[in-house]
Design an enzyme around this catalytic site. Structure first.
Site, PDB file in Angstrom:
ATOM      1  N   GLU A 135      -9.738  -7.884  -3.589  1.00  0.00           N
ATOM      2  CA  GLU A 135     -10.869  -7.228  -3.843  1.00  0.00           C
ATOM      3  C   GLU A 135     -10.693  -8.277  -5.282  1.00  0.00           C
ATOM      4  OE1 GLU A 135     -14.287  -5.764  -4.102  1.00  0.00           O
ATOM      5  OE2 GLU A 135     -13.034  -5.118  -1.990  1.00  0.00           O
ATOM      6  N   HIS A 286       2.959   7.289  -4.609  1.00  0.00           N
ATOM      7  CA  HIS A 286       4.857   7.348  -3.994  1.00  0.00           C
ATOM      8  C   HIS A 286       5.251   6.145  -3.243  1.00  0.00           C
ATOM      9  CE1 HIS A 286       6.816   7.672  -0.535  1.00  0.00           C
ATOM     10  NE2 HIS A 286       6.908   9.056  -0.903  1.00  0.00           N
ATOM     11  N   ASP A 314       0.562  14.271  -3.238  1.00  0.00           N
ATOM     12  CA  ASP A 314       1.733  13.916  -3.903  1.00  0.00           C
ATOM     13  C   ASP A 314       0.311  12.837  -5.120  1.00  0.00           C
ATOM     14  OD1 ASP A 314       3.958  12.043  -4.407  1.00  0.00           O
ATOM     15  OD2 ASP A 314       2.635  10.411  -4.382  1.00  0.00           O
ATOM     16  N   GLY A 326      14.412  13.433  -7.374  1.00  0.00           N
ATOM     17  CA  GLY A 326      14.817  12.496  -7.387  1.00  0.00           C
ATOM     18  C   GLY A 326      14.456  10.693  -7.557  1.00  0.00           C
ATOM     19  N   LYS A 327      13.372  10.924  -8.074  1.00  0.00           N
ATOM     20  CA  LYS A 327      12.208  10.118  -7.744  1.00  0.00           C
ATOM     21  C   LYS A 327      11.792   9.405  -9.790  1.00  0.00           C
ATOM     22  CE  LYS A 327      10.173  10.339  -3.675  1.00  0.00           C
ATOM     23  NZ  LYS A 327       8.763  10.837  -2.591  1.00  0.00           N
TER      24      LYS A 327
END
Length: 357
Positions: A135, A286, A314, A326-327
């Site tokens: 776009e 994610h 998510d 753990g992110k």
């Protein structure tokens, strides 16, 4: 039970004695328009307003922490290299900011806000969808117009007009996009065959940013400033359509996603400190969070979207869910602002990146 007992029980229930507020508790107070219209003061008052205004205020604080952090703020670690112990190196090592956004935002006027951040090298790694890439280029070739959410699909289809919410994109724009991108694909295939170039989505976007050569383009400035752009779903949009058509017209072009997974994850692993700013959800959210899993989580996180967590998506997940994976680090500064990004993100930029460090 006597009337006196009833009265006493009800009194104790209604007028239960509360604990004293902590010494650092912030009283709720909003902006006073008797002081005139001062937008900086108005937005600064959000932190003490409550509800999503306070979440906005927290987002401002966290983004400004990302911008301010330097390695020199931390004590020297035993395993630091000689270079990492050098005062000049430590002073110049900043928090790496991962910035993700969905395609609808590039279709909208949010494109100019994103371009500002990239043009001025205020973010370090970009992640978007195929639509969030194409776009931008398409807008260099033709206009997107304001429409209405209630315009009928049947009528628009007959006129060759595509609706994105209350935006209208003429289908001729995609025809122009095909005319522009096909010769580039031909040249990329030639370089693959003759020079052994291994194309990845990020290399493809880098090349397109060079070829568009347009100052309104996000990816022109990403190319100029050597800011990597990752798009694991590169085929899920008009670019994918063009790759499909090209595979019949001039077969053989390969775009390798595996090398980009390695590149994206290494961006996180090699960073001394990371911050994430994500507008919207799905793949971009994610992909950024998963890369930060490779370093046991980001230190700063600001999420802006309207999704709810009751369906387990998510997109709807709060930062605390990412902590469980753990992110995002357990002691990270993080917030989710439940708001539509086109409404609040320009205001966030006004209170953070647009201010002097």
């Amino acid at each position: 039970m006597s009337n006196e007992d009833i009265s006493k029980a009800a009194h104790n229930a209604v007028l239960a004695v509360s604990e004293e507020a902590p010494a650092d508790a912030l009283p709720i107070r909003g902006y006073d328009f008797d002081n005139g219209v001062d937008y900086n003061a108005l937005l600064s008052s959000y932190i003490s307003t409550g509800f999503q205004a306070t979440s906005f205020g927290r987002a401002v604080e966290i983004i400004n922490k990302m911008r301010a952090w330097r390695l020199s703020d931390e004590p020297i670690a035993d395993d630091d290299t000689d270079e990492e112990r050098d005062p000049a190196f430590r002073k110049n090592t900043k928090c790496k900011i991962f910035f993700g956004y969905t395609s609808n935002l590039v279709s909208s006027g949010m494109r100019e806000t994103i371009k500002y951040l990239v043009k001025n090298s205020m973010v370090n790694v970009l992640v978007s969808t195929a639509g969030g890439v194409e776009e931008d280029f398409i807008k260099c070739l033709g206009q997107t117009y304001l429409g209405d959410f209630t315009l009928q699909g049947r009528t628009l289809r007959g006129k060759g007009l595509n609706r994105i919410g209350n935006l209208i994109v003429p289908n001729n724009n995609y025809c122009k996009f095909e005319d522009w991108i096909m010769p580039i694909f031909d040249q990329m295939l030639k370089e693959q065959q003759e020079d052994g170039v291994l194309w990845t989505p990020s290399k493809l976007i880098h090349r397109l940013g060079k070829e568009i050569d347009h100052p309104d383009s996000i990816y022109y400035w990403a190319y100029k400033n050597n800011i990597p752009v990752y798009c694991p779903g590169i085929t899920d949009g008009s670019i994918g359509d063009m790759l499909f058509f090209h595979s019949y017209r001039n077969p053989g072009l390969v775009v390798d996603v595996v090398q980009d997974v390695r590149g994206m994850n290494n961006e996180a692993i090699r960073a001394k400190k990371t911050g994430i700013i994500i507008l919207g959800g799905g793949m971009v959210k994610h992909h950024i969070c998963n890369a930060n899993l490779m370093r046991n989580g980001a230190e700063y996180a600001v999420l802006v979207n309207t999704a709810q967590e009751f369906d387990g998506s998510d997109a709807g997940a709060r930062p605390d869910e990412a902590v469980s994976w753990g992110k995002i680090k357990a002691d990270a500064d993080s917030v989710k602002v439940y708001a539509e990004a086109s409404l609040v993100f320009p205001l966030l930029v006004a209170q953070t990146f647009a201010q002097a460090e």
